[in-house]
Design a protein around this motif. Sequence first.
Motif, PDB file in Angstrom:
ATOM      1  N   VAL A   2       0.844  -1.191   0.000  1.00 47.91           N
ATOM      2  CA  VAL A   2       0.000   0.000   0.000  1.00 47.91           C
ATOM      3  C   VAL A   2       0.878   1.239   0.000  1.00 47.91           C
ATOM      4  O   VAL A   2       1.829   1.340   0.768  1.00 47.91           O
ATOM      5  CB  VAL A   2      -0.926   0.016   1.237  1.00 47.91           C
ATOM      6  N   GLN A   3       0.558   2.208  -0.898  1.00 47.40           N
ATOM      7  CA  GLN A   3       1.340   3.438  -0.965  1.00 47.40           C
ATOM      8  C   GLN A   3       1.055   4.303   0.243  1.00 47.40           C
ATOM      9  O   GLN A   3      -0.087   4.425   0.690  1.00 47.40           O
ATOM     10  CB  GLN A   3       0.999   4.196  -2.251  1.00 47.40           C
ATOM     11  N   SER A 198     -12.383  -3.756  -1.681  1.00 50.45           N
ATOM     12  CA  SER A 198     -10.991  -3.394  -1.400  1.00 50.45           C
ATOM     13  C   SER A 198     -10.368  -4.404  -0.452  1.00 50.45           C
ATOM     14  O   SER A 198     -11.051  -4.990   0.400  1.00 50.45           O
ATOM     15  CB  SER A 198     -10.908  -1.989  -0.767  1.00 50.45           C
ATOM     16  N   TYR A 200      -7.017  -4.539   2.212  1.00 52.22           N
ATOM     17  CA  TYR A 200      -6.033  -3.710   2.900  1.00 52.22           C
ATOM     18  C   TYR A 200      -4.930  -4.601   3.476  1.00 52.22           C
ATOM     19  O   TYR A 200      -5.205  -5.444   4.336  1.00 52.22           O
ATOM     20  CB  TYR A 200      -6.690  -2.908   4.025  1.00 52.22           C
ATOM     21  N   SER A 254     -12.416   0.388  -8.036  1.00 53.45           N
ATOM     22  CA  SER A 254     -11.275  -0.528  -8.090  1.00 53.45           C
ATOM     23  C   SER A 254      -9.932   0.162  -7.895  1.00 53.45           C
ATOM     24  O   SER A 254      -8.897  -0.506  -7.875  1.00 53.45           O
ATOM     25  CB  SER A 254     -11.274  -1.253  -9.436  1.00 53.45           C
ATOM     26  N   ASP A 256      -6.618   1.609  -6.417  1.00 54.10           N
ATOM     27  CA  ASP A 256      -5.839   1.148  -5.264  1.00 54.10           C
ATOM     28  C   ASP A 256      -6.018   2.081  -4.076  1.00 54.10           C
ATOM     29  O   ASP A 256      -6.031   3.310  -4.226  1.00 54.10           O
ATOM     30  CB  ASP A 256      -4.347   1.094  -5.625  1.00 54.10           C
ATOM     31  N   CYS A 258      -4.751   3.685  -0.351  1.00 50.61           N
ATOM     32  CA  CYS A 258      -3.450   4.127   0.126  1.00 50.61           C
ATOM     33  C   CYS A 258      -3.549   4.488   1.600  1.00 50.61           C
ATOM     34  O   CYS A 258      -4.642   4.663   2.143  1.00 50.61           O
ATOM     35  CB  CYS A 258      -2.950   5.322  -0.684  1.00 50.61           C
ATOM     36  N   HIS A 353      -3.863   9.800  -8.917  1.00 49.30           N
ATOM     37  CA  HIS A 353      -4.287   8.982  -7.771  1.00 49.30           C
ATOM     38  C   HIS A 353      -4.547   9.848  -6.543  1.00 49.30           C
ATOM     39  O   HIS A 353      -5.589   9.717  -5.893  1.00 49.30           O
ATOM     40  CB  HIS A 353      -3.220   7.931  -7.464  1.00 49.30           C
TER      41      HIS A 353
END
Length: 837
Positions: A2-3, A198, A200, A254, A256, A258, A353
Amino acid sequence: MVQLYNLHPFGSQQVVPCKLEPERFCGGGRDALFVAAGCKVEAFAVAGQELCQPRCAFSTLGRVLRLAYSEAGVSNEISQLESDDFVICQKPMELLGKKSEQSGLSVTLESTGLADEKLKYFHIQHLLYRRFAPDISSYVLPDDIKLHSLQLLPIYQTGSSDGKNSSQEKELLSLFCFFSLPHVGYLYMVVKSVELMSVYHYPEKSQQAVLTPQFLHVITSNNLQCFTVRCSAAAAREEDPYMDTTLKACPPVSMDVCALRIQLFIGLKAICHFKNHIILLTKADAEAIPERRESPKRLLSRKDTNVKIKIPPVAEAGWNLYIVNTVSPVQLYKEMVDYSNTYKTARTQSCIHLLSEAHLLVRAALMDASQLEPGEKAELLEAFKESCGHLGDCYSRLDTQHSHLTLPYYKMSGLSLAEVLSRMDWTVEDASHKYERGLIFYINHSLYENLDEELSEELAARVVQMFHVAEPKQLPHILCSPSMKNINPSTAMSYLRKLDASGLSSILLTLTKAAMALKMGDLDMHKNEMKSHPEMKLVCGFILEPRLLIQQRKGQIVPTELAIHLKETQPALLVASVLGLQKNNKIGIDEADSFFKVLCGKDEDTIPQLLVDFWEAQLVACLPDVVLQELFFKLTSQYIWRLSKRQPPDTTPLRTSEELINACGHYGLIYPWVHILISSDFLAHENYTEDLLKLQSLMCGPSFDIASIIPFLEPLSEDTIAGLSVHVLCRTRLKEYEQCIDTLLERCPEAVIPYANHELKEENRTLWWKKLLPELCQRIKCGGEKNQLYLSSLKETLSVVAVELELKDFLNVLPEDGTAAFFLPYLLYCSRKKSLT
């Protein structure tokens, strides 16, 4: 992985002044925090940035095992089922929706404390079943596969759109289900179907998590972590049917997730969320020393996994209950926008993003507008529009597969086309510059719409230069946009000639050059361009781009300069072109009518001849979507109005009555007796005569509903021959022959016999001797100036009757006081016709 963005979603914090060590806690109501310890519950007031104040305390009958707040009438329960025995041979499994009933686990409702009649309002709905298995290839403790933080999160749609903020008007829009393992969390969307939204992956082992519409907050032993969620993106698509169209857009579900921040907190034990507050329990554990460590090989036995802890007899460990205030959505949004500027020059997906995360943050805050103050809502709406503009900028400048999203985001931003163009850095643009497809797509689509916005000459020139580089084939269409009205025609012509030189010549290019030549005042160039193609090809060009003739500004139809010029020089081409537009569904019936009225400078109640020409062309073309009787009504009412006023058309008609009869089956051949009738009168104006002939031709046609014209004949007086012919023709079509014979005998005796020859046939043939013969005999007996005409008509009538009747019947219809010598030749013919045949 995860960013992680190092942002600041958490603001100030304060300690809750609890008297006993908290065991359970939750928020509720408008500003209340409840803390339970043993059999005692303390309540505190939590109001914004102010210190947390004790409100009251009360005792329970037993130790508090679970603490939850629920509004009246709202009750959702979720079940977390755990098996006593752990079986590692079973494979991981996921069953969604109704399929989850196949899991083999059953749940039964008990009616304890509920009246039987209320039990019917409760029911069990299976959402999902998921079974996890540990990875036996690594050293996994049982706690690593233990579920926690099972939660249902509803999102409501309020009456904010129409200004109503009553909580009674809340309607469930979306429902989300979250649960977590120590190292991974799962968020499901539960609306029409159950879908995994999602996943995590936590950077370290989690202890508890809490889901909100904006964030997922996770605690580990020493960190408070804040992750983004996609709840608002999913809810937006449930709420708005126009989402994901050219009108509206939203970052995808969908996308991603963060982590916005990982903040140090020592000894975290529990967490809950309440409005814009996070409640945290921390406790410094006393030193714990395990008596022995487990061998990984003994993991298979649950009984052997108990670790006995030896706790030294030291004082009780310290604890604190914190209230951490989250910053306002607008404040965090602004920080995210500032952070995204670091990615701008790199032209990467990271910029999109982070701006998408900022957009979703604001969108989530606007979801439940009933909780917002008016000033707060206005600030959020402004931030929402700004975020749409930022996303529009990104998609317009970055070469991505989603560049088409430039259009809906700019639309939602409220920015005008000129404002969008002004956001571009023109200092780096040159003739060889590559314009990204997102920007070109937005400008092209915007110029096709009726924006009621005129670009300045400078911006219009910039747009032409851009399309010359990026989409040269679209240049003629671009120049026809009303927004490009201020383009210098010489500049436009120079780019159009470059298209000619590059081999992109077409009929549309020719017409665009002709239009620009007209704007330049160069009539010779205009004529040369218009002569370079036959008329039918020119019509095809106008069909390709209707805005060469017709534009709309502020909801009003505006003829172009080219259309005005064609009205004077080539009206037939203009009518044929508008007819082609209607035939190809490029213009509606009412729009076409309005166009000709505006073009000819007439008000709504005045019909120009060019519009009449267009109606006649519609009849000739037999368009399938035209209501025939409605078109007949338009034409006949106009013909009648001009005849009644003896007013000629304002321009020469494009077709004569003879041409219409030859070209169109709806215009019938005019009956011979009608020609005789109107030849007895002199009509002062040739076109006045044409109106009469066209009206008579329609009435003689096979498709005309004659009854529909009767209410409109009143202005047309029978005192004139023109009016008389129409009235008699109308009555004839209604089969009122006897009345017509009387009228003709009185007004135009010379037309009686042609009328009888044409109309008194078959079942109406008896009127020769039952009506016409006695009427003629009576009028001859009375004498007068028309006696010779009556006498001539009587002779022709007797000739017809002598052929039709037997001698005996013929004698019966002759007048008793008639002169025998006059009737004798007809009697002789009647008596001899049998022997002749």
